[in-house]
Design an enzyme around this catalytic site. Structure first.
Site, PDB file in Angstrom:
ATOM      1  N   HIS A 214      46.983  40.175  37.591  1.00 20.04           N
ATOM      2  CA  HIS A 214      45.657  39.623  37.258  1.00 20.04           C
ATOM      3  C   HIS A 214      45.269  40.031  35.699  1.00 20.04           C
ATOM      4  O   HIS A 214      45.805  41.010  35.478  1.00 20.04           O
ATOM      5  CB  HIS A 214      44.594  39.895  38.026  1.00 20.04           C
ATOM      6  CG  HIS A 214      43.248  39.692  37.290  1.00 20.04           C
ATOM      7  ND1 HIS A 214      42.558  38.460  37.495  1.00 20.04           N
ATOM      8  CD2 HIS A 214      42.344  40.648  36.804  1.00 20.04           C
ATOM      9  CE1 HIS A 214      41.193  38.727  36.785  1.00 20.04           C
ATOM     10  NE2 HIS A 214      41.095  39.888  36.312  1.00 20.04           N
TER      11      HIS A 214
ATOM     12  N   GLU B  51      34.638  43.566  34.327  1.00 21.67           N
ATOM     13  CA  GLU B  51      35.613  43.849  35.245  1.00 21.67           C
ATOM     14  C   GLU B  51      36.173  45.225  35.298  1.00 21.67           C
ATOM     15  O   GLU B  51      36.286  46.022  36.224  1.00 21.67           O
ATOM     16  CB  GLU B  51      36.869  42.772  35.172  1.00 21.67           C
ATOM     17  CG  GLU B  51      36.628  41.546  35.477  1.00 21.67           C
ATOM     18  CD  GLU B  51      37.714  40.388  35.234  1.00 21.67           C
ATOM     19  OE1 GLU B  51      38.874  41.062  34.887  1.00 21.67           O
ATOM     20  OE2 GLU B  51      37.516  39.348  35.571  1.00 21.67           O
TER      21      GLU B  51
ATOM     22  N   LYS C 137      49.365  43.222  41.348  1.00 21.71           N
ATOM     23  CA  LYS C 137      48.837  42.707  42.824  1.00 21.71           C
ATOM     24  C   LYS C 137      49.891  43.375  43.874  1.00 21.71           C
ATOM     25  O   LYS C 137      50.919  43.508  43.602  1.00 21.71           O
ATOM     26  CB  LYS C 137      48.730  41.225  42.760  1.00 21.71           C
ATOM     27  CG  LYS C 137      47.779  40.575  41.832  1.00 21.71           C
ATOM     28  CD  LYS C 137      47.751  39.001  41.799  1.00 21.71           C
ATOM     29  CE  LYS C 137      46.473  38.544  40.808  1.00 21.71           C
ATOM     30  NZ  LYS C 137      46.259  37.079  40.859  1.00 21.71           N
TER      31      LYS C 137
ATOM     32  N   ASN D  66      51.082  36.044  42.622  1.00 19.86           N
ATOM     33  CA  ASN D  66      51.729  35.663  41.268  1.00 19.86           C
ATOM     34  C   ASN D  66      51.340  37.118  40.209  1.00 19.86           C
ATOM     35  O   ASN D  66      51.427  37.086  39.357  1.00 19.86           O
ATOM     36  CB  ASN D  66      50.838  34.404  40.516  1.00 19.86           C
ATOM     37  CG  ASN D  66      49.490  34.969  40.218  1.00 19.86           C
ATOM     38  OD1 ASN D  66      48.773  36.019  40.796  1.00 19.86           O
ATOM     39  ND2 ASN D  66      48.840  33.838  39.793  1.00 19.86           N
TER      40      ASN D  66
ATOM     41  N   TYR E 102      36.057  38.483  43.231  1.00 21.11           N
ATOM     42  CA  TYR E 102      36.496  37.043  42.971  1.00 21.11           C
ATOM     43  C   TYR E 102      35.415  36.107  43.393  1.00 21.11           C
ATOM     44  O   TYR E 102      35.780  34.746  43.485  1.00 21.11           O
ATOM     45  CB  TYR E 102      37.897  36.713  43.904  1.00 21.11           C
ATOM     46  CG  TYR E 102      39.178  37.331  43.247  1.00 21.11           C
ATOM     47  CD1 TYR E 102      39.482  36.565  41.998  1.00 21.11           C
ATOM     48  CD2 TYR E 102      39.934  38.200  43.902  1.00 21.11           C
ATOM     49  CE1 TYR E 102      40.795  37.002  41.426  1.00 21.11           C
ATOM     50  CE2 TYR E 102      41.118  38.501  43.256  1.00 21.11           C
ATOM     51  CZ  TYR E 102      41.611  37.937  42.155  1.00 21.11           C
ATOM     52  OH  TYR E 102      42.867  38.305  41.698  1.00 21.11           O
TER      53      TYR E 102
HETATM   54  P1  ATP Z   1      43.774  35.773  37.351  1.00 22.83           P
HETATM   55  O1  ATP Z   1      42.556  35.492  37.330  1.00 22.83           O
HETATM   56  O2  ATP Z   1      44.492  36.562  38.463  1.00 22.83           O
HETATM   57  O3  ATP Z   1      44.374  36.308  36.047  1.00 22.83           O
HETATM   58  P2  ATP Z   1      44.314  33.087  36.592  1.00 22.83           P
HETATM   59  O4  ATP Z   1      43.277  33.398  35.638  1.00 22.83           O
HETATM   60  O5  ATP Z   1      45.710  32.642  35.806  1.00 22.83           O
HETATM   61  O6  ATP Z   1      44.463  34.431  37.198  1.00 22.83           O
HETATM   62  P3  ATP Z   1      42.552  31.828  38.328  1.00 22.83           P
HETATM   63  O7  ATP Z   1      42.319  30.430  38.097  1.00 22.83           O
HETATM   64  O8  ATP Z   1      41.334  32.934  37.867  1.00 22.83           O
HETATM   65  O9  ATP Z   1      44.026  32.389  37.516  1.00 22.83           O
HETATM   66  O10 ATP Z   1      42.807  32.102  39.807  1.00 22.83           O
HETATM   67  C1  ATP Z   1      42.642  33.563  40.407  1.00 22.83           C
HETATM   68  C2  ATP Z   1      43.820  33.852  41.176  1.00 22.83           C
HETATM   69  O11 ATP Z   1      43.618  33.050  42.372  1.00 22.83           O
HETATM   70  C3  ATP Z   1      45.286  33.337  40.551  1.00 22.83           C
HETATM   71  O12 ATP Z   1      45.789  34.179  39.867  1.00 22.83           O
HETATM   72  C4  ATP Z   1      46.011  33.249  41.871  1.00 22.83           C
HETATM   73  O13 ATP Z   1      46.310  34.346  42.427  1.00 22.83           O
HETATM   74  C5  ATP Z   1      44.943  32.418  42.769  1.00 22.83           C
HETATM   75  N1  ATP Z   1      44.888  30.974  42.743  1.00 22.83           N
HETATM   76  C6  ATP Z   1      44.503  30.229  41.831  1.00 22.83           C
HETATM   77  N2  ATP Z   1      44.835  29.000  41.946  1.00 22.83           N
HETATM   78  C7  ATP Z   1      45.471  28.907  43.175  1.00 22.83           C
HETATM   79  C8  ATP Z   1      45.799  27.751  44.030  1.00 22.83           C
HETATM   80  N3  ATP Z   1      45.869  26.524  43.743  1.00 22.83           N
HETATM   81  N4  ATP Z   1      46.336  28.067  45.264  1.00 22.83           N
HETATM   82  C9  ATP Z   1      46.418  29.313  45.583  1.00 22.83           C
HETATM   83  N5  ATP Z   1      45.995  30.550  44.774  1.00 22.83           N
HETATM   84  C10 ATP Z   1      45.488  30.168  43.596  1.00 22.83           C
HETATM   85 MG    MG Z   2      41.305  34.135  36.185  1.00 21.67          MG
END
Ligand code: ATP
Ligand code: MG
Length: 140
Positions: free
Chosen positions: A117, A128, A11, A114, A51
């Site tokens: 992804h 994807e 990211k 974070n 997303y």
């Molecule tokens: P990714 O899909 O990026 O691999 P993930 O599966 O751990 O991560 P998801 O729940 O799919 O997390 O959320 C997608 C992304 O949205 C997260 O990686 C993060 O960047 C963002 N995100 C998720 N939860 C929050 C939150 N509570 N506040 C802000 N951003 C968030």
């Molecule tokens: Mg995810």
């Protein structure tokens, strides 16, 4: 265990801090092979569609802005049990909850920024991957 492919994004918070190589080293040390990789700047439309599953979540607009705020490195990773292995080495979404040694524990700035992804299933990985790569770009 089956050989799988998963989709990965390094990211904008990580590319900004020049962490691509260090993150890739963690993948490779854990048996994940980078079989496709390119550095792109995602358009808003591309990020919004990618997303879309989160479109009703409160963080959606901010997440789309963040993903378009700088370059990303999109990747296809291959290996035994690749989807689960990749998620294990990424660590929990929130870096405060991520296990020691995981990429998010090591590098993430916040729950949003974070660093990485990863796909959450083999089925979503295929969708994807097809959203970012043509077949000829993936060389296993
Ligand atoms: P990714 O899909 O990026 O691999 P993930 O599966 O751990 O991560 P998801 O729940 O799919 O997390 O959320 C997608 C992304 O949205 C997260 O990686 C993060 O960047 C963002 N995100 C998720 N939860 C929050 C939150 N509570 N506040 C802000 N951003 C968030
Ligand atoms: Mg995810």
């Amino acid at each position: 265990m089956a050989v799988e492919r998963t989709f990965s994004i390094i990211k904008p918070d990580a590319t900004r801090r020049n962490l691509t190589g260090r993150i890739n080293a963690v993948f490779e040390q854990n048996g994940l092979r980078i079989v496709a990789q390119k550095r792109i700047w995602m358009s808003r439309q591309h990020a919004k569609t990618f997303y879309a599953v989160h479109k009703d979540r409160p963080f959606y607009a901010s997440l789309v802005d963040f993903m378009c705020s700088g370059p990303v490195v999109v990747q296809v990773l291959e290996g035994e049990n690749a989807v689960a292995k990749h998620r294990e080495v990424m660590g929990a979404t929130d870096p405060a909850k991520a296990a020691d040694g995981t990429i998010r524990k090591l590098f993430a700035e916040s729950i949003e920024a974070n660093s990485v992804h990863g796909s959450d299933s083999v089925e979503n990985a295929a969708i994807e991957i097809a959203y970012f790569f043509a077949g000829y770009e993936i060389v296993g």
